[in-house]
Design an enzyme around this catalytic site. Structure first.
Site, short mmCIF file in Angstrom:
data_model
loop_
_atom_site.label_atom_id
_atom_site.label_comp_id
_atom_site.label_asym_id
_atom_site.label_seq_id
_atom_site.Cartn_x
_atom_site.Cartn_y
_atom_site.Cartn_z
N GLN A 87 -7.67 -1.98 -1.17
CA GLN A 87 -8.48 -3.05 -1.29
C GLN A 87 -9.70 -2.89 -0.21
O GLN A 87 -10.88 -2.82 -0.41
CB GLN A 87 -8.01 -4.50 -1.18
CG GLN A 87 -8.96 -5.51 -1.84
CD GLN A 87 -8.07 -6.80 -1.96
OE1 GLN A 87 -7.58 -7.23 -1.31
NE2 GLN A 87 -8.20 -6.93 -3.59
N GLU B 179 0.97 -1.28 0.10
CA GLU B 179 -0.07 0.02 0.03
C GLU B 179 0.72 1.18 -0.01
O GLU B 179 0.54 2.28 -0.52
CB GLU B 179 -0.94 0.15 1.23
CG GLU B 179 -2.08 -0.80 1.13
CD GLU B 179 -1.74 -2.36 1.40
OE1 GLU B 179 -0.52 -2.56 1.90
OE2 GLU B 179 -2.58 -3.30 1.33
N ALA C 237 -10.54 0.21 3.01
CA ALA C 237 -9.95 1.47 3.78
C ALA C 237 -8.87 1.11 4.76
O ALA C 237 -7.86 1.88 4.99
CB ALA C 237 -11.11 2.30 4.19
N ASP C 238 -9.23 0.04 5.34
CA ASP C 238 -8.48 -0.20 6.72
C ASP C 238 -7.00 -0.29 6.42
O ASP C 238 -6.07 -0.05 7.14
CB ASP C 238 -8.90 -1.65 7.24
CG ASP C 238 -10.58 -1.79 7.24
OD1 ASP C 238 -11.26 -1.32 6.43
OD2 ASP C 238 -10.92 -2.15 8.48
N PHE C 239 -6.74 -0.99 5.09
CA PHE C 239 -5.30 -1.04 4.82
C PHE C 239 -4.45 0.01 4.19
O PHE C 239 -3.28 0.18 4.15
CB PHE C 239 -5.04 -2.23 3.58
CG PHE C 239 -6.00 -3.44 3.94
CD1 PHE C 239 -5.86 -3.84 5.29
CD2 PHE C 239 -6.67 -4.17 2.82
CE1 PHE C 239 -6.52 -5.06 5.61
CE2 PHE C 239 -7.22 -5.40 3.13
CZ PHE C 239 -7.05 -5.90 4.37
N HIS D 101 -11.76 -5.10 8.22
CA HIS D 101 -12.27 -4.83 7.15
C HIS D 101 -13.54 -4.11 7.19
O HIS D 101 -14.59 -4.12 6.30
CB HIS D 101 -12.88 -6.21 6.24
CG HIS D 101 -11.60 -7.08 6.08
ND1 HIS D 101 -10.84 -7.78 7.01
CD2 HIS D 101 -10.94 -7.47 5.00
CE1 HIS D 101 -9.89 -8.45 6.24
NE2 HIS D 101 -10.01 -8.06 5.05
#
Lengths: 322, 345
Positions: free
Chosen positions: A80, A58, A82-84, A125
């Site tokens: 993929q 990321e 938003a958390d990542f 997620h």
């Protein structure tokens, strides 16, 4: 045939790829596979070379996009989830967001962030990251709540010369339908009165707009209450004028959000209304957010973690009774 | 589009050597002046020197051209910046906060660049520029303008421990970009010695793991650096894929001029890595017959005059005015027409 919120995101990207040779898409699994949510389905086939799979990196994905944007391209990066984007946080807030102020060279980068909770998605997620990015200077943060906004705001985000964090709500992807993508032409930076009323104002954004409307329906039936719902559309810039004008009509404010409760968009809404429209308030303003825990996995816990029409109604009854 | 001429094997010649030496000398003398200005209280913030790393940095920069290539220098790359064509006045303006400089007082010291000319403006977060250079090259490839272009960036041994460096290097390799990544292994990341930084024998051993071509070089040796960097850049330019270079040397200053580097042992200072590349270069120029002693003296006088003039000019120029600053970090009308911009005032 009705179109969905995710259709709008795909079609907007298709339109951008077709009409602007500077646009390209970069993200994990977005090529032949079409993305984890199929937001890029079939696009690589139509635009080979301009829809690129990225490694699970990321930080590097945003770094690449910043470099390309310096060269004048308009990258759309799909996180993929938003958390990542926490992994890309440095590149977003320090590399992309500071660039124009420091160098005078703007970064027309759009980061698509599949945001918010869905049943069973759990702590990693489900997150809503808009407040984190809105905190930093140099970033525009948008949170479309309708099919038409999902379409027009993505196009506008990509055409914007600044880094835009585009928060698309996963719960709305296939649940939210419309006849077509046609909207009312409101630009980023303008809020919308989704439902007009005179007894209280609910300021919401993204999926919470729909929960607010449901709550308003319940209270309408329950006691004839007319609740005004303001859809922020973009959380930064925030359309303070529309919020204040609504509070001037109703005298009561509930700021509603799906994000964690400490600070954030709903706190910003309340602080602006109190600072600029204190004299308009007939009751202490209220906030309703998710609970101050990680987003839980089990659907029963999840459903109670986030605001629901029922919990919005509880808050509004309290607000109306003051 | 201009068709690039075929790029043959790198050959070190007198012209290249003289340009390289001039950039090294300019950097060393300019940084000495910056240090004096800092110690005299004329520069606010920090001053970060590339002392001891000029041979390596300039050997890279001399192979790059502004307006064609992309370079993301780090804090010890004054020599590389100069070699690529950065004017001295850009440096003095940024350190002294002139509004005429590229950063207009909004950022300072080594955080400067001309991104549209291919000189990227670093952020302080190490390893973060690797992917940015990669992205610039990927954009050129999408536009069909990549032929003959090289991207480059420099990091220290400390940056090799970051996730950003790993992610960036991996993307560079996956995308097979014409890029040169230089690791200046200067033995310390601020005060942290290499044994606390990594556990492999040589950092260059990692090249294989990434799928990169690796090169090692003695960073104190100008001729060796010129050969190795010249070849690495030529190979990248020829389309032979990304190149990783590790140079061993010693930073001959503190992390910044606020730091006395007391943590550097006497043994390390006396080691081969502790040789001053400027002294080595001077001897090499004389030995090769590329410069006579008097030519070097003339060069020093000329460069000194340029530095004095650039400092004087920057000192005369305006510094930013907080009352006329627009205080807006957003380029679009979105930011400027909203309440947001009113709140900025």
């Amino acid at each position: 045939m009705p179109v969905t919120y995710i259709d709008a995101i795909r079609e907007a990207q298709l339109y951008l790829l077709e009409t602007d040779p500077d646009v390209f898409l970069y993200g994990q699994d977005i090529g032949e596979f079409g993305g984890a949510f199929k937001a890029t389905k079939g696009l690589q086939e139509r635009f080979p070379g301009r829809v690129k799979d990225a490694p699970i990196s990321e930080d590097a994905m945003i770094g690449v996009a910043v470099g390309a944007a310096i060269e004048g391209m308009k990258p759309i990066v799909e996180m993929q989830f938003a958390d990542f984007s926490s992994i890309a946080f440095n590149q977003i807030v320090n590399q992309a967001a500071t660039h124009y102020y420091r160098t005078g060279v703007s970064i027309p980068l759009t980061v698509r962030m599949p945001s918010g909770g869905t049943p069973g998605s759990g702590p990693f997620h489900s997150q809503s990251m808009e407040s984190i990015y809105a905190h930093y200077p140099g970033i525009v943060v948008v949170t479309p709540a309708t099919v038409a906004d999902a379409y027009s705001m993505l196009i506008e985000s990509v055409q914007c010369p600044d880094p835009v964090v585009y928060c698309e709500h996963k719960f709305l992807y296939r649940w939210l339908k419309a006849e077509d993508f046609k909207g009312d032409g409101l630009p980023i930076g303008k809020a919308r009165i989704t439902r007009s009323g005179k007894h209280a104002t609910v300021v919401a954004y993204s999926a919470m707009v729909h929960e607010a409307v449901r709550a308003a329906d319940i209270l309408q039936r329950e006691g004839g209450w007319e609740i005004e719902v303001v859809d922020l559309r973009s959380v930064k810039p925030m359309d303070t004028d529309t919020i204040i004008a609504s509070v001037a009509r109703t005298g009561r404010l509930l700021a509603l959000g799906e994000a964690f409760p400490w600070g954030g968009v709903s706190a910003e809404v309340v602080s602006r209304v109190v600072a600029e429209g204190f004299h308009l308030l007939d009751a202490p303003p209220m906030r309703l957010n998710a609970k101050d825990t990680p987003v839980p996995y089990h659907p029963k816990l999840w459903a109670a973690h986030r605001p629901t029409p029922e919990s919005v109604c509880v808050a509004l009854r309290q607000l109306l009774a003051y | 589009m201009e068709k690039p001429s075929p790029i043959s094997k790198f050959e070190l010649n007198a012209e290249h050597g003289r340009a390289l030496f001039r950039a090294m000398l300019t950097s060393r003398m300019l940084e000495a002046k910056l240090s004096s200005l800092y110690k005299a209280g004329k520069i606010v913030g920090g001053v970060y020197l590339g002392k001891g790393q000029e041979a390596l940095s300039a050997s890279l920069g001399i192979c790059l051209k502004q307006g064609r290539d992309v370079f993301a220098p780090l804090i010890r790359d004054q020599a590389g910046r100069t070699a690529m064509g950065e004017e001295i006045i850009e440096v003095t303006r940024t350190y002294l906060g002139s509004v005429e400089g590229p950063m207009r007082g909004r950022d300072g010291n080594i955080h400067r660049g001309r991104p549209k000319d291919g000189m990227l403006a670093m952020i302080s977060h190490l390893g973060a520029a690797v992917s940015v250079v990669a992205g610039a090259l990927m954009a050129k490839r999408l536009r069909g303008t990549l032929a003959g272009v090289v991207g480059a960036t420099c990091v220290g041994d400390g940056a090799t421990s970051t996730g950003a460096f790993h992610e960036g290097l991996n993307v560079v390799a996956v995308e097979k970009l014409p890029m040169v990544v230089v690791i200046a292994n200067n033995q310390y990341a601020y005060s942290t010695p290499t044994q606390s930084q990594f556990a492999c024998e040589n950092l260059i051993d990692r090249a294989l793991g990434y799928g990169l071509v690796g090169h090692s070089v003695d960073g104190t040796d100008m001729l060796a650096c010129a050969e190795v960097l010249g070849e690495a850049v030529a190979r990248a330019r020829r389309g032979e894929g990304p190149q990783l270079v590790e140079a061993k040397l010693l930073r001959l200053s503190g992390h910044g001029e606020h730091d006395d580097a007391s943590y550097v042992s006497e043994v390390m200072r006396e080691s081969h890595a502790g040789r001053d590349c400027m002294e080595v270069a001077r001897a090499q120029m004389l030995e090769k017959g590329w410069h006579s002693g008097s030519e070097i003296a003339d060069l020093e006088a000329e460069v000194s005059e340029q530095i004095v003039a650039a400092v004087a000019m920057a000192q005369k120029e305006n510094v930013p005015n907080p009352y006329t600053e627009d205080w807006c970090a957003i380029a679009s009308a979105i930011g400027r027409t909203s309440v947001e911009s009113e709140l900025c005032l």
